[in-house]
Design a protein around this motif. Structure first.
Motif, PDB file in Angstrom:
ATOM      1  N   GLN A 312       0.833  -1.198   0.000  1.00 45.00           N
ATOM      2  CA  GLN A 312       0.000   0.000   0.000  1.00 45.00           C
ATOM      3  C   GLN A 312       0.875   1.258   0.000  1.00 45.00           C
ATOM      4  OE1 GLN A 312      -2.272   0.707   3.559  1.00 45.00           O
ATOM      5  NE2 GLN A 312      -3.927   1.762   2.469  1.00 45.00           N
ATOM      6  N   MET A 313       1.921   1.241   0.808  1.00 43.95           N
ATOM      7  CA  MET A 313       2.842   2.378   0.876  1.00 43.95           C
ATOM      8  C   MET A 313       3.587   2.535  -0.450  1.00 43.95           C
ATOM      9  SD  MET A 313       3.992   4.804   2.858  1.00 43.95           S
ATOM     10  CE  MET A 313       5.465   5.763   3.258  1.00 43.95           C
ATOM     11  N   GLU A 314       3.973   1.443  -1.045  1.00 40.51           N
ATOM     12  CA  GLU A 314       4.701   1.503  -2.313  1.00 40.51           C
ATOM     13  C   GLU A 314       3.829   2.106  -3.412  1.00 40.51           C
ATOM     14  OE1 GLU A 314       5.845  -2.526  -2.842  1.00 40.51           O
ATOM     15  OE2 GLU A 314       7.482  -2.442  -1.370  1.00 40.51           O
ATOM     16  N   VAL A 336       7.351  11.423   8.105  1.00 38.80           N
ATOM     17  CA  VAL A 336       8.348  12.003   7.194  1.00 38.80           C
ATOM     18  C   VAL A 336       9.477  11.000   6.950  1.00 38.80           C
ATOM     19  CG1 VAL A 336      10.002  13.882   6.856  1.00 38.80           C
ATOM     20  CG2 VAL A 336       7.806  14.344   7.969  1.00 38.80           C
ATOM     21  N   LYS A 337       9.930  10.397   8.022  1.00 33.83           N
ATOM     22  CA  LYS A 337      11.026   9.429   7.910  1.00 33.83           C
ATOM     23  C   LYS A 337      10.637   8.242   7.036  1.00 33.83           C
ATOM     24  CE  LYS A 337      14.116   6.608  10.764  1.00 33.83           C
ATOM     25  NZ  LYS A 337      14.426   6.140  12.145  1.00 33.83           N
ATOM     26  N   LYS A 342      11.355   5.477   1.749  1.00 31.42           N
ATOM     27  CA  LYS A 342      10.832   4.905   0.506  1.00 31.42           C
ATOM     28  C   LYS A 342      11.401   5.647  -0.711  1.00 31.42           C
ATOM     29  CE  LYS A 342       8.321   1.326   1.223  1.00 31.42           C
ATOM     30  NZ  LYS A 342       8.729   0.036   0.619  1.00 31.42           N
ATOM     31  N   PHE A 343      11.505   6.971  -0.585  1.00 33.79           N
ATOM     32  CA  PHE A 343      12.092   7.754  -1.667  1.00 33.79           C
ATOM     33  C   PHE A 343      13.516   7.284  -1.946  1.00 33.79           C
ATOM     34  CE2 PHE A 343       9.833  11.976  -2.619  1.00 33.79           C
ATOM     35  CZ  PHE A 343       8.591  11.374  -2.521  1.00 33.79           C
ATOM     36  N   GLU A 344      14.297   7.138  -0.895  1.00 36.63           N
ATOM     37  CA  GLU A 344      15.693   6.731  -1.064  1.00 36.63           C
ATOM     38  C   GLU A 344      15.780   5.327  -1.642  1.00 36.63           C
ATOM     39  OE1 GLU A 344      17.150   7.296   2.872  1.00 36.63           O
ATOM     40  OE2 GLU A 344      17.413   9.472   2.643  1.00 36.63           O
ATOM     41  N   GLU A 345      14.822   4.479  -1.274  1.00 37.91           N
ATOM     42  CA  GLU A 345      14.801   3.119  -1.808  1.00 37.91           C
ATOM     43  C   GLU A 345      14.588   3.121  -3.321  1.00 37.91           C
ATOM     44  OE1 GLU A 345      11.829  -0.740  -1.426  1.00 37.91           O
ATOM     45  OE2 GLU A 345      12.133   0.548   0.340  1.00 37.91           O
TER      46      GLU A 345
END
Length: 552
Positions: A312-314, A336-337, A342-345
């Motif tokens: 769901q987050m992805e 935020v973290k 996820k952005f960095e991933e």
């Protein structure tokens, strides 16, 4: 040239920095001291300043320590000196940058000059970083000025090494005298001064643990100091050997010190305050408490874990990039973290927020976004909560809003208040579990005992979950502990767990909560002074009836 650089063919000697760590307050380290500590390969410090200086050393710094010696004799002291000197020399000969830290100022240290001479004899370069001497710093923190506009003569004496001639000279003087001695030797030093000519009614202050939150100062005269320490039940004591700074002279008069005692009169001076948050979450709050004189102690009550099903987050993060959302709303630093991870991933950065409006609840959440490179478009102008955010959130307008959807990354236990409010305003909401909150592991046994046994003076509860989780992992705070809650809901949960709430923040902000506790401490201090009672911390009280809840 770097201090560790050497000419070809010469021994690869390092460099030694002899550093004065000051009288105890870590904030009194000089900028030059912090720079030297950050570059050190090896840190050799006296035990009483190791914690002060180690915080500024780089990770992985070597901290060898001379063997501890229980015997306080001169022979044992000399043996300890030789051990420290050997450690310094060995590290420097190996080409290391060495910091040798001593308490107070290097120039007043008994043995630093001998270690410098050893370096010089061995061809090892060294430098000296002065520190604030205890004989100067401690009186300043005790509210005792050493000089005035009349240019009073100031003399310093170490009672442990002073000769008869030295006592005679300072006894005949009418200037200010600063005596370095031990607590159980104060009365003997006072008697020596009286026998050498000082009047028994000469004002005197004695300060132990100066510049730290354990500082304590007694005001008397040369003739009454022994009685004052006895009546205060300070002596006799197994801690009688602790070093103190005594100031003799009119500058230390009680009436003047009452006006100038800025440090010990802080609203939460010496209070041990339990902050049920992680060190990262509590950083600014702990700094604020420290500014009030408190000693904050962070105890995490929750741990953050990834969602059980990350799909769901992805999908939501991919939708963020492809233009699915008009808004994204962050209600916590953890949210935020989670998005940032996820952005960095996916190899994304803050540029992926282009064209998306960003909302944040709370100054810490906003600060976390700014650190990520994103400036929030909306932060509540009033109450920093979901309700406060809804008051400022614009209703959906099909003319001006091309997209009607909001991405809301939150904890698995978040309430539905924000979701329902956004729907009422006409928005579609993707309420996504970005992280799970689980109860943290119990704190160490000594912390649990302090919580249940009254070892803490106050505890700050910043949510209902912190109440439930702290009681669950560590037990219920003792009835002498001041209970401070961030709002009515948290206070109700505390009362449901059998706690009487003493302080409640005027608005739901951790910083307003700390301010409210400081105001409570100020009122408590003034009440004691008006009643002629000694100012004590809550943990020093005998168990008794609790006060009713107050809302400053």
């Amino acid at each position: 040239m770097s201090p560790t650089s050497n000419l070809p063919g010469l021994p690869a000697h390092g460099h030694v920095t002899f550093l004065g760590a000051g009288p105890g307050d870590p904030g009194l380290l000089t900028l030059r001291a912090v720079e030297a500590l950050a570059r050190a390969d090896v840190l050799i410090a006296e035990p009483d300043v190791l914690d002060v200086v180690r915080a500024h050393a780089r990770g992985g710094v070597d901290t060898p320590r001379p063997g501890t010696v229980d015997d306080a004799s001169a022979i044992a002291e000399a043996s300890s000196l030789r051990a420290a000197t050997n450690l310094v020399m060995e590290a420097a000969r190996g080409g290391k940058r060495v910091v040798r830290a001593v308490s107070g100022d290097v120039g007043l240290d008994t043995y630093a000059a001998e270690e410098m001479l050893a370096c010089a004899a061995d061809g090892i370069s060294f430098e000296v970083v002065p520190g604030i001497a205890a004989a100067v710093g401690v009186p300043a923190y005790a509210g005792v000025p050493l000089r005035d506009a009349q240019g009073t003569d100031v003399r310093f004496i170490d009672a442990r090494t002073a000769s008869d001639r030295c006592w005679s000279e300072v006894g005949a003087s009418d200037g200010t005298l600063v005596v370095s001695t031990a607590l159980d030797s104060v009365a003997a030093a006072a008697g020596e001064l009286v026998s050498c000519g000082r009047k028994p009614d000469t004002p005197m202050t004695v300060t132990a643990a100066g510049t730290t939150t354990r500082q304590r100062t007694w005001t008397a005269t040369l003739g009454t100091i022994a009685q004052v320490l006895k009546q205060a039940k300070v002596l006799p004591s197994p801690d009688g050997g602790q070093p103190v700074i005594a100031v003799v002279g009119e500058r230390s008069a009680a009436a003047q010190r009452d006006q100038l005692s800025w440090f010990e009169s802080k609203p939460l001076f010496g209070w041990r305050v339990l902050v049920p948050r992680t060190k990262e979450q509590a950083a600014s709050l702990s700094d604020q408490l420290s500014s009030y004189g408190a000693v904050p102690h962070e105890v995490p009550t929750i741990a953050v874990e990834p969602p059980r099903t990350p799909q769901q987050m992805e999908r939501a993060v991919k939708g963020l990039v492809t233009g699915r959302y008009e808004w994204i709303a962050f209600t916590s630093v953890n949210a935020v973290k989670a998005v940032r991870e996820k952005f960095e991933e996916y190899g994304l950065d803050a540029r992926a927020f282009a064209g998306i409006k960003v909302a944040a609840v709370g100054e810490q959440t906003a600060a976390a976004l700014i650190a990520f490179g994103v400036k929030p478009d909306l932060v509540p102008s009033g109450e920093q909560s979901a309700a406060g955010l809804l008051e400022d959130w614009p209703p959906y307008d099909p003319v001006f809003d091309p997209i009607d959807r909001v991405f809301l990354p939150r904890a698995d236990i978040a309430t539905e208040t924000l979701v329902a409010g956004l729907i009422d305003l006409g928005w579609e909401v993707d309420d996504v579990t970005a992280y799970r909150t689980v109860r943290a592991s119990p704190p160490p046994a000594d912390t649990r005992e302090a919580i249940k046994g009254g070892g803490f003076d106050a505890v700050l509860f910043t949510s209902s979950s912190t109440v439930r989780n702290l009681v669950g992992i560590a037990g219920k705070p003792h009835n002498v502990t001041v209970i401070a809650c961030i709002g009515p809901a948290t206070a109700k949960t505390a009362e449901e767990h059998g706690l009487r709430v003493d302080v409640m923040a005027p608005e739901p902000s951790v910083h307003k909560l700390a301010e409210a506790l400081a105001e409570f401490g100020t009122r408590r201090r003034l009440s004691a002074l008006e009643a002629g009672d000694p100012v004590t911390r809550p943990s020093e009280r005998r168990p008794g009836s609790r006060r009713r809840r107050t809302a400053p």
